[in-house]
Design an enzyme around this catalytic site. Structure first.
Site, PDB file in Angstrom:
ATOM      1  N   GLY A  11       0.843  -1.225   0.005  1.00 13.35           N
ATOM      2  CA  GLY A  11       0.107  -0.027   0.070  1.00 13.35           C
ATOM      3  C   GLY A  11       0.875   1.233   0.090  1.00 13.35           C
ATOM      4  N   GLY A  13       0.065   4.413  -0.517  1.00 18.16           N
ATOM      5  CA  GLY A  13      -0.918   5.725  -0.305  1.00 18.16           C
ATOM      6  C   GLY A  13      -0.635   6.662   0.755  1.00 18.16           C
ATOM      7  N   VAL A  15      -0.745   6.935   3.617  1.00 20.01           N
ATOM      8  CA  VAL A  15      -0.002   6.319   4.880  1.00 20.01           C
ATOM      9  C   VAL A  15       1.299   5.600   4.585  1.00 20.01           C
ATOM     10  CG1 VAL A  15      -0.193   4.749   6.903  1.00 20.01           C
ATOM     11  CG2 VAL A  15      -2.122   6.423   6.517  1.00 20.01           C
ATOM     12  N   PRO A  95     -11.998   0.763   3.249  1.00 18.39           N
ATOM     13  CA  PRO A  95     -12.957   1.880   3.390  1.00 18.39           C
ATOM     14  C   PRO A  95     -14.407   1.562   4.079  1.00 18.39           C
ATOM     15  CG  PRO A  95     -12.736   1.033   1.288  1.00 18.39           C
ATOM     16  CD  PRO A  95     -11.551   0.511   2.170  1.00 18.39           C
ATOM     17  N   ASN A 226      -9.608   8.623  17.065  1.00 22.95           N
ATOM     18  CA  ASN A 226     -10.400   9.417  16.051  1.00 22.95           C
ATOM     19  C   ASN A 226     -11.796   9.868  16.566  1.00 22.95           C
ATOM     20  OD1 ASN A 226      -8.472   9.432  14.231  1.00 22.95           O
ATOM     21  ND2 ASN A 226      -9.019   7.958  12.787  1.00 22.95           N
ATOM     22  N   CYS A 278     -10.772   9.314   7.188  1.00 16.43           N
ATOM     23  CA  CYS A 278     -10.708   8.435   8.579  1.00 16.43           C
ATOM     24  C   CYS A 278     -11.923   8.821   9.756  1.00 16.43           C
ATOM     25  CB  CYS A 278      -9.263   8.918   9.183  1.00 16.43           C
ATOM     26  SG  CYS A 278      -7.989   8.339   8.175  1.00 16.43           S
TER      27      CYS A 278
HETATM   28  N1  LIG Z   1      -4.973   8.925   5.194  1.00 16.15           N
HETATM   29  C1  LIG Z   1      -4.471   9.115   6.440  1.00 16.15           C
HETATM   30  O1  LIG Z   1      -4.107  10.257   6.801  1.00 16.15           O
HETATM   31  C2  LIG Z   1      -4.393   7.932   7.431  1.00 16.15           C
HETATM   32  C3  LIG Z   1      -4.165   7.968   8.800  1.00 16.15           C
HETATM   33  C4  LIG Z   1      -3.773   7.159   9.620  1.00 16.15           C
HETATM   34  C5  LIG Z   1      -4.217   5.716   9.074  1.00 16.15           C
HETATM   35  N2  LIG Z   1      -4.814   5.675   7.938  1.00 16.15           N
HETATM   36  C6  LIG Z   1      -5.433   4.310   7.606  1.00 16.15           C
HETATM   37  O2  LIG Z   1      -4.473   3.950   6.689  1.00 16.15           O
HETATM   38  C7  LIG Z   1      -4.892   2.947   5.867  1.00 16.15           C
HETATM   39  C8  LIG Z   1      -4.642   3.470   4.500  1.00 16.15           C
HETATM   40  O3  LIG Z   1      -5.002   4.729   4.229  1.00 16.15           O
HETATM   41  P1  LIG Z   1      -4.430   5.641   2.975  1.00 16.15           P
HETATM   42  O4  LIG Z   1      -5.061   6.790   3.164  1.00 16.15           O
HETATM   43  O5  LIG Z   1      -3.018   5.244   2.960  1.00 16.15           O
HETATM   44  O6  LIG Z   1      -5.302   4.747   1.752  1.00 16.15           O
HETATM   45  P2  LIG Z   1      -4.968   5.040   0.128  1.00 16.15           P
HETATM   46  O7  LIG Z   1      -5.938   4.476  -0.534  1.00 16.15           O
HETATM   47  O8  LIG Z   1      -4.080   6.307  -0.011  1.00 16.15           O
HETATM   48  O9  LIG Z   1      -3.764   3.702  -0.098  1.00 16.15           O
HETATM   49  C9  LIG Z   1      -3.953   2.544  -0.133  1.00 16.15           C
HETATM   50  C10 LIG Z   1      -3.070   1.642  -1.319  1.00 16.15           C
HETATM   51  O10 LIG Z   1      -3.283   0.223  -0.992  1.00 16.15           O
HETATM   52  C11 LIG Z   1      -3.214  -0.303  -2.222  1.00 16.15           C
HETATM   53  N3  LIG Z   1      -3.706  -1.609  -2.164  1.00 16.15           N
HETATM   54  C12 LIG Z   1      -4.935  -1.981  -1.941  1.00 16.15           C
HETATM   55  N4  LIG Z   1      -4.728  -3.189  -2.053  1.00 16.15           N
HETATM   56  C13 LIG Z   1      -3.635  -3.839  -2.273  1.00 16.15           C
HETATM   57  C14 LIG Z   1      -3.022  -5.082  -2.440  1.00 16.15           C
HETATM   58  N5  LIG Z   1      -3.803  -6.314  -2.238  1.00 16.15           N
HETATM   59  N6  LIG Z   1      -1.768  -5.157  -3.002  1.00 16.15           N
HETATM   60  C15 LIG Z   1      -1.208  -3.822  -3.138  1.00 16.15           C
HETATM   61  N7  LIG Z   1      -1.716  -2.868  -3.025  1.00 16.15           N
HETATM   62  C16 LIG Z   1      -2.627  -2.558  -2.448  1.00 16.15           C
HETATM   63  C17 LIG Z   1      -4.082   0.587  -3.235  1.00 16.15           C
HETATM   64  O11 LIG Z   1      -3.928   0.722  -4.603  1.00 16.15           O
HETATM   65  C18 LIG Z   1      -3.785   2.179  -2.707  1.00 16.15           C
HETATM   66  O12 LIG Z   1      -2.820   2.620  -3.262  1.00 16.15           O
HETATM   67  C19 LIG Z   1      -6.319   3.020   5.980  1.00 16.15           C
HETATM   68  O13 LIG Z   1      -6.889   1.972   6.807  1.00 16.15           O
HETATM   69  C20 LIG Z   1      -6.670   4.245   6.935  1.00 16.15           C
HETATM   70  O14 LIG Z   1      -7.976   4.138   7.568  1.00 16.15           O
HETATM   71  C21 LIG Z   1      -5.081   6.542   7.277  1.00 16.15           C
HETATM   72  O1  LIG Z   2     -10.484  21.813  15.219  1.00 16.41           O
HETATM   73  C1  LIG Z   2     -10.664  21.154  14.244  1.00 16.41           C
HETATM   74  C2  LIG Z   2      -9.958  19.990  13.663  1.00 16.41           C
HETATM   75  C3  LIG Z   2     -10.102  19.484  12.693  1.00 16.41           C
HETATM   76  N1  LIG Z   2     -11.219  20.023  11.905  1.00 16.41           N
HETATM   77  C4  LIG Z   2     -11.486  19.197  10.671  1.00 16.41           C
HETATM   78  O2  LIG Z   2     -11.313  17.782  11.008  1.00 16.41           O
HETATM   79  C5  LIG Z   2     -11.150  16.945   9.803  1.00 16.41           C
HETATM   80  C6  LIG Z   2      -9.861  15.978  10.048  1.00 16.41           C
HETATM   81  O3  LIG Z   2      -8.717  16.766  10.562  1.00 16.41           O
HETATM   82  P1  LIG Z   2      -7.327  16.412  10.781  1.00 16.41           P
HETATM   83  O4  LIG Z   2      -7.851  15.305  12.110  1.00 16.41           O
HETATM   84  O5  LIG Z   2      -6.488  17.233  11.248  1.00 16.41           O
HETATM   85  O6  LIG Z   2      -6.923  15.405   9.706  1.00 16.41           O
HETATM   86  P2  LIG Z   2      -6.875  13.950   9.515  1.00 16.41           P
HETATM   87  O7  LIG Z   2      -5.620  13.808   8.337  1.00 16.41           O
HETATM   88  O8  LIG Z   2      -8.213  13.481   8.958  1.00 16.41           O
HETATM   89  O9  LIG Z   2      -6.273  13.320  10.575  1.00 16.41           O
HETATM   90  C7  LIG Z   2      -7.095  12.296  11.523  1.00 16.41           C
HETATM   91  O10 LIG Z   2      -7.313  10.966  10.877  1.00 16.41           O
HETATM   92  C8  LIG Z   2      -5.999  10.353  10.672  1.00 16.41           C
HETATM   93  C9  LIG Z   2      -6.480   9.012  10.126  1.00 16.41           C
HETATM   94  O11 LIG Z   2      -6.811   8.232  10.928  1.00 16.41           O
HETATM   95  C10 LIG Z   2      -5.559  10.260  12.328  1.00 16.41           C
HETATM   96  O12 LIG Z   2      -4.203   9.339  12.119  1.00 16.41           O
HETATM   97  C11 LIG Z   2      -5.243  11.513  12.746  1.00 16.41           C
HETATM   98  O13 LIG Z   2      -4.731  11.483  13.933  1.00 16.41           O
HETATM   99  C12 LIG Z   2      -6.442  12.260  12.780  1.00 16.41           C
HETATM  100  O14 LIG Z   2      -6.182  13.669  13.202  1.00 16.41           O
HETATM  101  C13 LIG Z   2     -10.462  18.190   8.801  1.00 16.41           C
HETATM  102  O15 LIG Z   2     -11.733  18.255   7.670  1.00 16.41           O
HETATM  103  C14 LIG Z   2     -10.389  19.409   9.587  1.00 16.41           C
HETATM  104  O16 LIG Z   2     -10.617  20.623   8.902  1.00 16.41           O
HETATM  105  C15 LIG Z   2     -12.130  20.730  12.226  1.00 16.41           C
HETATM  106  O17 LIG Z   2     -13.056  21.312  11.742  1.00 16.41           O
HETATM  107  N2  LIG Z   2     -11.841  21.609  13.545  1.00 16.41           N
END
Ligand SMILES: NC(=O)c1ccc[n+]([C@@H]2O[C@H](COP(=O)([O-])OP(=O)(O)OC[C@H]3O[C@@H](n4cnc5c(N)ncnc54)[C@H](O)[C@@H]3O)[C@@H](O)[C@H]2O)c1
Ligand SMILES: O=c1ccn([C@@H]2O[C@H](COP(=O)(O)OP(=O)(O)O[C@H]3O[C@H](CO)[C@@H](O)[C@H](O)[C@H]3O)[C@@H](O)[C@H]2O)c(=O)[nH]1
Length: 469
Positions: A11, A13, A15, A95, A226, A278
């Site tokens: 993955g 993406g 993260v 998702p 979250n 998230c």
């Molecule tokens: N986006 C964030 O800020 C954030 C923060 C903390 C945790 N998370 C969690 O991390 C996870 C990933 O989130 P993301 O935002 O990076 O998602 P993303 O959709 O940006 O990336 C996921 C990637 O995984 C790939 N993928 C899926 N199945 C696959 C497979 N079998 N083999 C190889 N590649 C594969 C997809 O093609 C995609 O590029 C989720 O569970 C999310 O909830 C996201």
């Molecule tokens: O006081 C605030 C803080 C945030 N937001 C909104 O809340 C959403 C989420 O913001 P933020 O939490 O900063 O960004 P994310 O990247 O979604 O991060 C959250 O979700 C991630 C995915 O799980 C976690 O890893 C992080 O710790 C958690 O903060 C956004 O639309 C912000 O604009 C507000 O409206 N008011």
């Protein structure tokens, strides 16, 4: 297990890319390979011009530039990377389910299961599997079940290591995390695996910030963190409506309560509603888990956070309509911002999408300016809702790369994302080119309303009751 020298992450993406880039930067002795099925994404991570990597995060291109080609690799050769790695992070998307049982609430673990089966199939030696994706509590037991029943007899340890980075600040969050959480089995083998991962983070994270727990506490803590954060946003947003009725000012209220050290000042910024991939997904997942254990009151309690958020987005759109004399039919409304927060190109679940959808139902013409979101993404977001035909979205929405052009001839500007650059615009010039009365609906309380009023704008900032003058 011997020292970890080869890591793979499935993955690439938002993260997988940034987290692995940081590990590679901080641990030059470890070879880190990030794999993905999405060829275009991997190609972009490997783009010669490091500014073209597929995730926009301040500072990320420097981190990638430092490690890429040295000990950081991006590849589509998933099997090879799995085979070679001693430790495999699973960072694929999880998702909300869009079909079947749990539709609209449960996490879709299809991609997680595919990874587990692929790892089981390929592995010829013992490996540590790390859940980096956000997962429902007890997913590790499902992964273990698959690995032990379909594998080649090799041993797997499963760790939970949820990621807490927030988009827009990913690099600083990864560089200096509040904490790193690692959950593992309380067996001798489990403890060895936990220690192996602790040792990696200890290359740059102070030991006291590396928390170890059992697997289930770790999995549940991610959803809980979250839920708590989103709950704060919904709580403050619920009060914006009271403020607008009572001459209280939400910014003053937030400051007043935030100085109580038990409450704290963060995550009290009123907004048009939280977005991002998230918060909603993880709370819905928590609600689903509670319901599946028959915990109705617990489920209802957390669901209210989402209900309030949906209300806030709709309320903002309705305010625009009401204020534009109850009709936006054929009126041009400029959107400043489309991303779900500033400093990211991510638009997943952005409030802007839902506000636009509502206004399009009322036949508004929307012109969108966002410094980082490309045109095709805006249309893809609207089309995904399936509210109307793609051609109608194209007809109703224009995406403009110059903010001054975006609001030329418009009836109103709606601020949907808190991009810093909006504050520095030539607002007199904007005013001169708009229809009068020129209105601003500030969904982020970003702009200096008094200054704008002095120019002649009518301004509504969320959670303040200074009505149009
Ligand atoms: N986006 C964030 O800020 C954030 C923060 C903390 C945790 N998370 C969690 O991390 C996870 C990933 O989130 P993301 O935002 O990076 O998602 P993303 O959709 O940006 O990336 C996921 C990637 O995984 C790939 N993928 C899926 N199945 C696959 C497979 N079998 N083999 C190889 N590649 C594969 C997809 O093609 C995609 O590029 C989720 O569970 C999310 O909830 C996201
Ligand atoms: O006081 C605030 C803080 C945030 N937001 C909104 O809340 C959403 C989420 O913001 P933020 O939490 O900063 O960004 P994310 O990247 O979604 O991060 C959250 O979700 C991630 C995915 O799980 C976690 O890893 C992080 O710790 C958690 O903060 C956004 O639309 C912000 O604009 C507000 O409206 N008011």
């Amino acid at each position: 297990m011997e020292n970890i020298t080869k890591i793979c992450c499935i993955g690439a993406g938002y993260v997988g890319g940034p987290t692995m880039a940081m590990i590679a930067k901080k641990c030059p002795h470890i070879q880190v390979t990030v794999v993905d099925l999405n060829e275009a994404r991997i190609k972009a991570w490997n783009d010669e011009d490091v500014n073209n990597i597929p995730v926009y995060e301040p500072g990320l291109s420097d981190v990638v530039a430092e490690a890429r080609g040295r000990n950081l690799f991006f590849s589509t050769e998933v099997d090879k990377a799995i085979d070679e790695a001693q430790m495999i992070f699973i960072s694929v998307n999880t998702p909300t389910k869009t079909y079947g049982a749990g539709k609209g609430q449960a996490a879709d673990l299809k991609w997680i299961e595919l990874c587990a089966r692929q790892i089981a199939n390929i592995s010829k030696d013992n490996k540590i599997i790390v859940e980096k994706s956000t997962l429902p509590v007890r997913t590790a037991s499902a992964i273990k079940d698959i690995l032990t029943h379909t594998g080649n007899g090799v041993q797997f340890q499963i760790l939970s290591n949820p990621e807490f980075l927030a988009e827009g600040t990913a690099v600083e969050d990864l560089d200096a995390p509040d904490r790193v959480l690692i959950g593992g089995d309380n067996t001798p083998e489990g403890k060895v695996a936990v220690q192996a991962l602790v040792d990696i983070y200890a290359n740059w994270v102070p030991k006291e910030r590396i928390l170890t727990t059992n697997v289930w506490s770790s999995e549940l803590s991610k959803l809980t963190a979250n839920a708590f954060l989103a709950q704060r946003v919904s709580s403050i947003n619920s009060l914006t409506e009271i403020c607008e009725q009572t001459e209280a000012d939400i910014n003053e209220v937030a400051k007043a309560i935030g100085t109580d050290s038990r409450i704290g000042p963060k995550f009290l910024k009123a907004s048009v509603g939280f977005g991002g991939s998230c918060f909603q997904k993880d709370i819905l997942n928590l609600v689903y888990i509670a319901r599946s254990y028959g915990l109705q009151e617990v489920a209802d309690y957390w669901e209210q956070v989402i209900i309030m958020n949906d209300h806030q987005k709709r309320r903002f759109a309705n305010q625009i309509i009401k204020n534009l004399y109850n009709t936006v039919n054929g009126k041009k409304i400029a959107f400043f911002g489309w991303a779900f927060k500033k400093d990211t190109n991510d638009t997943r679940e952005s409030a802007a999408i839902y506000v636009a959808d509502h206004l399009l139902n009322e036949q508004a013409h929307i012109s969108v300016y966002d410094p980082k979101v490309p045109e095709n993404q805006v249309y893809a977001d609207l089309d995904y809702l399936n509210t109307r035909e793609a051609e109608e979205n194209k007809a109703g929405v224009q995406v403009i790369t110059d903010p001054y052009e975006a609001c030329k001839g418009s009836h109103a500007i709606a601020v949907l994302t808190e991009w810093d650059e909006f504050k520095g615009y030539d607002w007199q010039r904007i005013y001169d080119n708009m229809l009068k009365p020129a209105k601003i609906f500030d969904g982020r309380n970003l702009l200096d309303a008094d200054k704008l009023r002095a120019i002649g704008f009518q301004v509504r900032s969320i959670g303040t009751n200074v009505l149009d003058k």
